[in-house]
Design a protein around this motif. Structure first.
Motif, PDB file in Angstrom:
ATOM      1  N   GLU A 232     -11.893   5.732  -1.140  1.00  0.00           N
ATOM      2  CA  GLU A 232     -11.484   7.145  -1.121  1.00  0.00           C
ATOM      3  C   GLU A 232     -10.025   7.183  -1.511  1.00  0.00           C
ATOM      4  O   GLU A 232      -9.166   6.651  -0.801  1.00  0.00           O
ATOM      5  CB  GLU A 232     -11.662   7.747   0.270  1.00  0.00           C
ATOM      6  N   ILE A 233      -9.712   7.761  -2.666  1.00  0.00           N
ATOM      7  CA  ILE A 233      -8.331   7.900  -3.084  1.00  0.00           C
ATOM      8  C   ILE A 233      -7.955   9.377  -2.993  1.00  0.00           C
ATOM      9  O   ILE A 233      -8.600  10.231  -3.599  1.00  0.00           O
ATOM     10  CB  ILE A 233      -8.095   7.332  -4.517  1.00  0.00           C
ATOM     11  N   TYR A 234      -6.943   9.660  -2.182  1.00  0.00           N
ATOM     12  CA  TYR A 234      -6.558  11.042  -1.887  1.00  0.00           C
ATOM     13  C   TYR A 234      -5.034  11.061  -1.807  1.00  0.00           C
ATOM     14  O   TYR A 234      -4.463  10.647  -0.806  1.00  0.00           O
ATOM     15  CB  TYR A 234      -7.194  11.471  -0.573  1.00  0.00           C
ATOM     16  N   VAL A 235      -4.378  11.515  -2.870  1.00  0.00           N
ATOM     17  CA  VAL A 235      -2.928  11.370  -2.962  1.00  0.00           C
ATOM     18  C   VAL A 235      -2.161  12.636  -2.622  1.00  0.00           C
ATOM     19  O   VAL A 235      -0.954  12.698  -2.815  1.00  0.00           O
ATOM     20  CB  VAL A 235      -2.516  10.850  -4.362  1.00  0.00           C
ATOM     21  N   ASN A 236      -2.855  13.633  -2.073  1.00  0.00           N
ATOM     22  CA  ASN A 236      -2.187  14.846  -1.610  1.00  0.00           C
ATOM     23  C   ASN A 236      -2.760  15.278  -0.256  1.00  0.00           C
ATOM     24  O   ASN A 236      -3.084  16.443  -0.033  1.00  0.00           O
ATOM     25  CB  ASN A 236      -2.340  15.979  -2.633  1.00  0.00           C
ATOM     26  N   CYS A 237      -2.863  14.311   0.656  1.00  0.00           N
ATOM     27  CA  CYS A 237      -3.474  14.588   1.962  1.00  0.00           C
ATOM     28  C   CYS A 237      -2.541  15.356   2.886  1.00  0.00           C
ATOM     29  O   CYS A 237      -2.972  15.903   3.893  1.00  0.00           O
ATOM     30  CB  CYS A 237      -3.933  13.294   2.612  1.00  0.00           C
ATOM     31  N   ARG A 238      -1.245  15.357   2.575  1.00  0.00           N
ATOM     32  CA  ARG A 238      -0.214  16.114   3.268  1.00  0.00           C
ATOM     33  C   ARG A 238       0.291  15.502   4.576  1.00  0.00           C
ATOM     34  O   ARG A 238       1.383  15.817   5.030  1.00  0.00           O
ATOM     35  CB  ARG A 238      -0.678  17.563   3.542  1.00  0.00           C
ATOM     36  N   PHE A 239      -0.481  14.611   5.240  1.00  0.00           N
ATOM     37  CA  PHE A 239      -0.061  14.176   6.566  1.00  0.00           C
ATOM     38  C   PHE A 239       0.671  12.851   6.597  1.00  0.00           C
ATOM     39  O   PHE A 239       1.193  12.440   7.635  1.00  0.00           O
ATOM     40  CB  PHE A 239      -1.252  14.134   7.535  1.00  0.00           C
ATOM     41  N   GLY A 240       0.742  12.102   5.473  1.00  0.00           N
ATOM     42  CA  GLY A 240       1.453  10.836   5.469  1.00  0.00           C
ATOM     43  C   GLY A 240       0.775   9.819   4.581  1.00  0.00           C
ATOM     44  O   GLY A 240      -0.116  10.156   3.783  1.00  0.00           O
ATOM     45  N   TYR A 241       1.218   8.568   4.688  1.00  0.00           N
ATOM     46  CA  TYR A 241       0.671   7.473   3.882  1.00  0.00           C
ATOM     47  C   TYR A 241      -0.241   6.634   4.765  1.00  0.00           C
ATOM     48  O   TYR A 241       0.150   6.188   5.850  1.00  0.00           O
ATOM     49  CB  TYR A 241       1.810   6.611   3.335  1.00  0.00           C
ATOM     50  N   GLN A 242      -1.460   6.412   4.298  1.00  0.00           N
ATOM     51  CA  GLN A 242      -2.453   5.716   5.114  1.00  0.00           C
ATOM     52  C   GLN A 242      -3.313   4.827   4.228  1.00  0.00           C
ATOM     53  O   GLN A 242      -3.897   5.302   3.249  1.00  0.00           O
ATOM     54  CB  GLN A 242      -3.323   6.749   5.823  1.00  0.00           C
ATOM     55  N   VAL A 243      -3.381   3.547   4.579  1.00  0.00           N
ATOM     56  CA  VAL A 243      -4.233   2.589   3.874  1.00  0.00           C
ATOM     57  C   VAL A 243      -5.081   1.874   4.912  1.00  0.00           C
ATOM     58  O   VAL A 243      -4.549   1.292   5.858  1.00  0.00           O
ATOM     59  CB  VAL A 243      -3.384   1.579   3.077  1.00  0.00           C
ATOM     60  N   GLN A 244      -6.387   1.930   4.736  1.00  0.00           N
ATOM     61  CA  GLN A 244      -7.309   1.308   5.681  1.00  0.00           C
ATOM     62  C   GLN A 244      -8.407   0.582   4.924  1.00  0.00           C
ATOM     63  O   GLN A 244      -8.722   0.933   3.777  1.00  0.00           O
ATOM     64  CB  GLN A 244      -7.955   2.371   6.592  1.00  0.00           C
ATOM     65  N   ALA A 245      -8.984  -0.419   5.565  1.00  0.00           N
ATOM     66  CA  ALA A 245     -10.117  -1.141   4.987  1.00  0.00           C
ATOM     67  C   ALA A 245     -11.046  -1.579   6.104  1.00  0.00           C
ATOM     68  O   ALA A 245     -10.582  -2.053   7.147  1.00  0.00           O
ATOM     69  CB  ALA A 245      -9.645  -2.351   4.189  1.00  0.00           C
TER      70      ALA A 245
END
Length: 342
Positions: A232-245
């Motif tokens: 899931e690539i979402y570069v305007n989520c507004r709440f911050g930077y999040q990378v998960q796996a």
């Protein structure tokens, strides 16, 4: 053939003094041991001088070739824009200089293949590609767990890659080439498998997305080991930077990237912090990556992601951009893997 070991501090030339290059200069000067920045190069004369002035014994250049030729340069960090990488890499390889190259190795598979062929002509590995997630502690733990086999065979990987916002010039192609490329590499590394096909699906764009950008998107990888990975690539989520796996295996699952800092319960609410951007989230990984590169280079070795990894990422990116544009599954075309990278 092996490269020579370096006695004393490693003299490093940093090519490109934008945000990433300047941060590497700071890192080598103040954080990393066993190296010093002796040269910096950038076409912006004022910017490169300002960066050099902050480091004792550092000389600014506007011509990368001149920086590489300096007598106090033992190795190179390439942090210039991607289209400029091939020329710098070719010059460094011609001089036998070890290189840490920020991703992308080059912007397309054909030029990445040329760099890989040039390195093979030297008879040894000299280039490490800057896929810093391989040096993140959580990803290292996940890799060790999967390699240990206690959860059985990995069946699926679920990735989430979110940014608070994107610049107005960000394009659909950049979603693949600049963002999802990290998931391409980490999928290959975690599984020890090559990606064979890419599919890109697009929901209705978020109202937060700039005009012309289809954000978010959903990317699916198939691998030669029979696993599936989604992003899931979402570069305007507004709440911050999040990378998960999350790895889904035969006998269990494992997930990284959840906020592991302090949790606060107060006033009827609970929560914690979310990183503002990638440099904050992966600062320790960048530090660990550069320190490992310096240590290996001083020993006369190259141990990190190779030119093959950079080439494979470029090939998967090309398939991803085609899948995105054509709305269909696209197979990845890879050249045979040379013996140097096996």
């Amino acid at each position: 053939m092996t490269q020579r070991a370096v006695r004393g501090p490693l003299g490093v030339a940093v090519i490109g003094t934008g945000r990433m290059g300047a941060d590497h200069v700071r890192r080598i000067d103040r954080v990393v041991s066993g190296a010093r920045v002796t040269a910096v190069a950038d076409v912006d004369a004022e910017r490169v001088k300002a960066v050099a002035d902050r480091v004792d014994g550092c000389t600014p250049y506007t011509d990368p070739a001149a920086a590489l030729a300096a007598p106090d340069v033992d190795a190179v960090v390439v942090a210039s824009p991607g289209p400029a990488h091939e020329a710098v890499l070719s010059a460094a390889l011609a001089r036998g200089l070890p290189v840490l190259c920020e991703k992308p190795l080059t912007p397309d598979a054909a030029s990445a293949l040329r760099v890989m062929e040039a390195e093979q002509r030297t008879g040894r590995r000299l280039v490490q590609v800057g896929f810093m997630r391989r040096y993140d502690r959580e990803y290292l733990d996940l890799k060790a767990l999967l390699d240990g086999g206690s959860l059985g065979r990995p069946l699926m990987l679920h990735h989430r890659h979110r940014n608070a916002d994107s610049p107005p010039w960000f394009t659909n192609e950049m979603l693949v080439n600049d963002s999802v490329v990290h998931e391409m590499d980490i999928t290959r590394w975690l599984l020890g498998q090559e990606i064979t096909a890419v599919t890109v699906l697009r929901p209705r764009p978020s109202g937060n997305a700039p005009g012309g950008l289809d954000d978010p998107q959903f990317v699916v990888f198939e691998t030669d080991g029979g696993a599936l990975a989604d992003v899931e690539i979402y570069v305007n989520c507004r709440f911050g930077y999040q990378v998960q796996a999350e790895a889904v295996c035969e006998n269990g699952t494992a997930r990284v990237g959840d906020a592991s800092g302090m949790r606060v319960d107060t006033a009827g609410r609970w929560g914690g912090g979310i990183a503002a951007g990638f440099m904050e989230r992966f600062e320790a990984a960048y530090d660990r990556q550069v320190q490992a590169w310096v240590d290996a280079t001083r020993r006369g070795e190259v141990t990190g992601p190779s030119c093959w990894d950079g080439y494979a990422a470029a090939a998967v990116c090309e398939a991803g951009v085609r899948a995105q544009a054509e709305g269909r599954r696209v197979e990845v075309e890879l050249a045979p893997r040379p013996a140097l990278y096996r």
